[in-house]
Design a protein around this motif. Structure first.
Motif, short mmCIF file in Angstrom:
data_model
loop_
_atom_site.label_atom_id
_atom_site.label_comp_id
_atom_site.label_asym_id
_atom_site.label_seq_id
_atom_site.Cartn_x
_atom_site.Cartn_y
_atom_site.Cartn_z
N GLN A 134 94.20 56.22 103.58
CA GLN A 134 94.46 55.13 104.62
C GLN A 134 93.52 53.97 104.64
OE1 GLN A 134 94.71 57.79 108.01
NE2 GLN A 134 97.04 57.56 108.22
N LEU A 135 93.86 52.90 105.36
CA LEU A 135 92.81 51.66 105.50
C LEU A 135 93.04 51.26 106.84
CD1 LEU A 135 93.47 49.73 102.13
CD2 LEU A 135 91.51 51.31 102.64
N PHE A 178 103.88 48.23 94.96
CA PHE A 178 102.84 47.81 95.98
C PHE A 178 102.65 49.42 96.70
CE2 PHE A 178 105.38 44.09 96.28
CZ PHE A 178 104.29 43.13 96.51
N LEU A 179 101.11 49.54 96.69
CA LEU A 179 100.32 50.77 97.28
C LEU A 179 100.58 50.32 98.91
CD1 LEU A 179 99.00 50.54 94.47
CD2 LEU A 179 97.24 51.69 95.33
N VAL A 180 100.56 49.33 99.36
CA VAL A 180 100.55 49.04 100.87
C VAL A 180 101.51 47.83 100.86
CG1 VAL A 180 99.49 48.46 102.90
CG2 VAL A 180 98.47 49.83 101.28
N ASP A 181 102.49 47.79 101.71
CA ASP A 181 103.35 46.70 101.89
C ASP A 181 103.79 46.76 103.37
OD1 ASP A 181 104.90 44.58 102.07
OD2 ASP A 181 106.26 45.05 100.51
N VAL A 195 98.27 54.37 102.45
CA VAL A 195 98.01 53.81 100.93
C VAL A 195 99.38 54.81 100.12
CG1 VAL A 195 96.80 53.69 98.81
CG2 VAL A 195 95.85 53.29 101.14
N ASN A 196 100.29 54.41 99.71
CA ASN A 196 101.36 55.14 99.13
C ASN A 196 100.98 55.22 97.44
OD1 ASN A 196 102.79 55.29 101.58
ND2 ASN A 196 103.48 53.36 101.30
N SER A 230 88.04 49.48 107.14
CA SER A 230 87.71 50.73 107.16
C SER A 230 88.43 51.49 105.97
CB SER A 230 87.66 51.66 108.28
OG SER A 230 87.34 53.05 108.25
N THR A 231 87.85 51.98 104.91
CA THR A 231 88.68 52.82 103.97
C THR A 231 88.42 54.30 104.17
OG1 THR A 231 86.36 53.09 102.86
CG2 THR A 231 87.66 50.87 102.14
N ASN A 232 88.14 54.52 105.42
CA ASN A 232 88.49 55.89 106.05
C ASN A 232 89.28 56.37 106.84
OD1 ASN A 232 85.68 56.59 104.82
ND2 ASN A 232 84.63 55.44 106.46
#
Length: 264
Positions: free
Chosen positions: A209-210, A27-30, A229-230, A101-103
């Motif tokens: 980051q999201l 996972f990139l995010v969990d 985001v890992n 937001s993707t920023n």
């Protein structure tokens, strides 16, 4: 051990452990974004209707992002009014869009999971047959606040709740509701689940980051937060795989030599 052997061993073992870390990254995010319990607004004694408990966010290695929102509001979509202003109805309270937001900041939101393009369809979601739906993941350049959506009603809170101007056609994506709550059980939250794939969307692929935010249209309670985001290191090159193989052979050979020396 010669200097060359020492250098080879160091490189090989490093490659082995680095590659293991890549393979283990599912996972990139969990992450869970929690919301304070008891902070919802609403008529006295009915605040719990709008309560949001948390938001679970997962970004899998296949680029599928799943966001689960736990809230009591599901059963009350389109059933609570917000009064009228100058004789004009301010509309009923409905499920909001998932703002993204993707920023890495909570604002401005540049993407949204839009439940419906029309108010008429959005209001139908109180009908249980409308709880397995197709929404749209789309780029946006604005949002509607709760005040804007409800004709500047004095009975709603401030907050961004609905996607504004959309850019492009977006991607058809799935959302559904899993009913856990029955009657007035305030601690057994229903789950609104959003699912969408971001493969090939540069804004997501380049994000470190999201930010996510969700609320019902009156914003009587909101859940929002920023997640990291890992990203794993790149997949090992063929040379790295060769080093890994040689490292395993080297260690097996060394172990065999030690065993022979001991038996002698």
């Amino acid at each position: 051990m010669t200097l060359i052997k020492k250098i080879f061993k160091t490189l090989a073992v490093t490659a082995l452990f680095s590659s293991a870390n890549v393979l283990a990254a599912d996972f990139l995010v969990d992450t869970t974004i929690t919301d304070s319990i008891g902070d919802a607004h609403g008529p006295s004694g009915k605040e719990w209707v709008y309560e949001i408990e948390k938001m679970d966010v997962q970004w899998a290695s296949n680029d599928l992002i799943t966001v689960d929102v736990y809230t009591n509001f599901v059963d009350y979509n389109n059933e609570k009014g917000t009064g009228s202003t100058n004789g004009v109805s301010n509309g009923n309270i409905v499920l909001g869009d998932l703002l993204i937001s993707t920023n890495g900041d909570n604002t401005p939101f540049n993407y949204a999971f839009v439940l419906s393009d029309t108010d008429r369809e959005r209001k139908k979601y109180y009908q249980k047959s409308h709880w397995d739906n197709t929404g749209t993941l789309t780029e946006i350049d604005s949002t509607l606040t709760s005040k804007q959506y409800h004709n500047d009603s004095s009975s709603v809170q401030d907050g961004q709740v609905i996607a504004g101007n959309k850019i492009g056609t977006g991607i058809d994506s799935a959302w559904s509701v899993d009913r856990q709550n029955t009657g007035s059980n305030r601690d057994n939250y229903d789950v609104i689940s959003f699912s969408f794939n971001v493969n090939g969307i540069d804004a997501f692929q380049n994000a470190s980051q999201l930010a996510f935010s969700w609320a019902m249209s009156c914003a009587n309670d909101m859940v929002h937060g920023v997640v990291n985001v890992n990203r794993p290191t790149s997949v090992p090159e063929p040379t790295t795989w060769l080093l890994m193989l040689l490292a395993l052979v080297f260690m097996a050979k060394k172990h065999s030599k030690k065993a022979n020396d001991f038996s002698a």
